[in-house]
Design a protein around this motif. Structure first.
Motif, PDB file in Angstrom:
ATOM      1  N   PHE A  48       0.814  -1.219   0.000  1.00  0.00           N
ATOM      2  CA  PHE A  48       0.000   0.000   0.000  1.00  0.00           C
ATOM      3  C   PHE A  48       0.847   1.269   0.000  1.00  0.00           C
ATOM      4  N   HIS A  49       0.622   2.104  -0.984  1.00  0.00           N
ATOM      5  CA  HIS A  49       1.370   3.358  -1.105  1.00  0.00           C
ATOM      6  C   HIS A  49       0.622   4.284  -2.044  1.00  0.00           C
TER       7      HIS A  49
ATOM      8  N   GLN B 263      -9.004   4.493   0.107  1.00  0.00           N
ATOM      9  CA  GLN B 263      -9.647   3.783  -1.007  1.00  0.00           C
ATOM     10  C   GLN B 263      -8.764   3.828  -2.253  1.00  0.00           C
ATOM     11  N   ALA B 264      -8.181   5.009  -2.531  1.00  0.00           N
ATOM     12  CA  ALA B 264      -7.316   5.132  -3.704  1.00  0.00           C
ATOM     13  C   ALA B 264      -6.091   4.222  -3.575  1.00  0.00           C
ATOM     14  N   VAL B 265      -5.560   4.178  -2.365  1.00  0.00           N
ATOM     15  CA  VAL B 265      -4.367   3.370  -2.101  1.00  0.00           C
ATOM     16  C   VAL B 265      -4.675   1.876  -2.256  1.00  0.00           C
ATOM     17  N   VAL B 266      -5.838   1.478  -1.764  1.00  0.00           N
ATOM     18  CA  VAL B 266      -6.226   0.064  -1.868  1.00  0.00           C
ATOM     19  C   VAL B 266      -6.444  -0.309  -3.334  1.00  0.00           C
ATOM     20  N   MET B 267      -7.110   0.550  -4.096  1.00  0.00           N
ATOM     21  CA  MET B 267      -7.366   0.233  -5.508  1.00  0.00           C
ATOM     22  C   MET B 267      -6.046   0.095  -6.262  1.00  0.00           C
ATOM     23  N   GLU B 268      -5.110   0.996  -5.941  1.00  0.00           N
ATOM     24  CA  GLU B 268      -3.794   0.985  -6.589  1.00  0.00           C
ATOM     25  C   GLU B 268      -3.048  -0.333  -6.326  1.00  0.00           C
ATOM     26  N   ALA B 269      -3.263  -0.897  -5.126  1.00  0.00           N
ATOM     27  CA  ALA B 269      -2.565  -2.142  -4.757  1.00  0.00           C
ATOM     28  C   ALA B 269      -3.203  -3.364  -5.432  1.00  0.00           C
TER      29      ALA B 269
END
Lengths: 266, 266
Positions: A160-161, A234-240
């Motif tokens: 996560f990042h 939410q953005a970080v989770v989607m990116e992962a």
């Protein structure tokens, strides 16, 4: 469908009952005023430690209100009788970071390795601002708060990042200190601002084009105040791109039994 | 062995260098004044999510300052050049909850699945109390703070559960409010008191027989103030009897580069 004005005054327990029965599936802003609402992120257990660590490292965008053990769908802290599989008006189901479907309940998707994270929401501190006669522009204009992707990096954790997303509220200069003080009391719901003033200093190029939500009127002389935003996790989770992830549908929150005032410190 | 008076004034980086070289293996109270010190708990990865969750649910006894990813022994937040395998004066190694050995460094014990938790320490808020002319009895009497097991239950998480341990400081009545205000600013190091007044209300039977540390003088008219104590997570971890656990030896803390003042809010 139940009248919204009535919903502002009924108890969170009753709101959740209506949602569970399918009698309320719209956004929850203004519902059960005075009570904290929460964002939901559900991840399979294999991602849970890293995401919990991400939240520990980034408490302003990711203020944890409650985390449930794997497989558990009943809250202890935020409510004693809620079922997070049914008590939220709408859920988004993502596979590998891609929105697959929006559903009214997730009993059918539930897995024993699901870990549920409930995170604080700025509705709580906005109510405190309004009580102190501090204007909240997007509420005045009946819009969504404008949100921007900044160049402030979150502290990464495992998979996560990503950058911090902020919400922006323009304020008359004589309200900025008071707004900072008030929101500082609400660390569990994003807390104090992360930036005050020039948007370019945090990498925001065009105020009229928010990355999420709606642009709002900025009056001459007003000062822009930026708070960490719950869209960040939410953005970080989607990116992962986890195999599977369930969240609330934006604006359709979990309505808890906790009074906003119970979240305040000092 | 380096002179302690000198150590109060040198930098945390230099303190850690002396510890690493084996030139300082005594308690760290009073060392590098002004800088935050931290408790250490190292657990194998299989226990890490539950322990992180325990800390999230019990932030007063378990205020997390930094958690490292599995296998990582260098801190990012508390210091940029520290190695937590060598930079603490003494370590306790526990097997199934039983103290097996006390060692000066743990390079030989290190495993790729070790997760390190660094937790805030009351040294930070005691310094703030002293700066505000609030007397701290056990420091005046050159003793360890008295600590008591209460009947306040921690919120359990997985294998981790148990009662809250508190530290006690007797205060003149006119200092109680100020002490509460000051420590409330330091949420990252136990924060505000958990109880003020009658010890029996939290299950403490005999003030003269603390469960850990030393009894201190209580003067006529003084009010007893109780704070959540960092012994709580250690007691909880020992009770869960993990295969292996490494902690700092009590009083022999990690000296960070973070100023206590950087931990304060509002």
């Amino acid at each position: 469908m139940v009248n919204k004005k009535k919903l502002s005054q009924i108890t969170p327990k009753e709101v959740r009952r209506l949602i569970r029965k399918g009698e309320w599936n719209r956004p929850t802003a203004g519902v059960a005023m005075g009570y904290a609402q929460a964002n939901l992120v559900i991840l399979p257990e294999k991602y849970a430690f890293d995401f919990l660590l991400f939240c520990q490292r980034n408490p302003k965008p990711c203020p944890l209100l409650e985390v449930l053990e794997p497989g558990k769908y009943r809250t202890d802290f935020l409510s004693s009788d809620a079922d997070i599989r049914t008590d939220i008006p709408k859920y988004n189901v993502y596979q590998k970071g891609k929105l697959e479907t929006t559903v009214k309940e997730i009993k059918g998707f539930w897995r024993d390795d699901f870990v549920s994270f409930l995170l604080g929401c700025s509705f709580s501190f906005e109510e405190a601002l309004l009580r102190a006669q501090i204007p909240v522009r997007h509420i005045e204009e009946n819009k969504n708060v404008p949100m921007y992707i900044t160049h402030i990096p979150c502290k990464p954790a495992g998979a996560f990042h990503g950058p911090m997303v902020v919400s922006m509220r323009p304020l008359p200069p004589d309200k900025v200190v008071r707004a900072t003080q008030i929101t500082s009391r609400y660390g569990a719901v994003h807390g104090s601002p992360v930036h005050i003033g020039d948007p370019s200093k945090v990498g925001i190029k065009n105020l009229k084009k928010p990355d999420f939500g709606d642009a709002v009127t900025i009056r001459r002389g007003e000062i822009l105040v930026f708070w960490a935003c719950g869209v960040t996790p939410q953005a970080v989770v989607m990116e992962a791109k986890p195999d599977l992830c369930v969240t609330h549908t934006p604006g359709h929150m979990f309505v808890s039994d906790l009074l906003n005032e119970e979240l305040a410190t000092l």
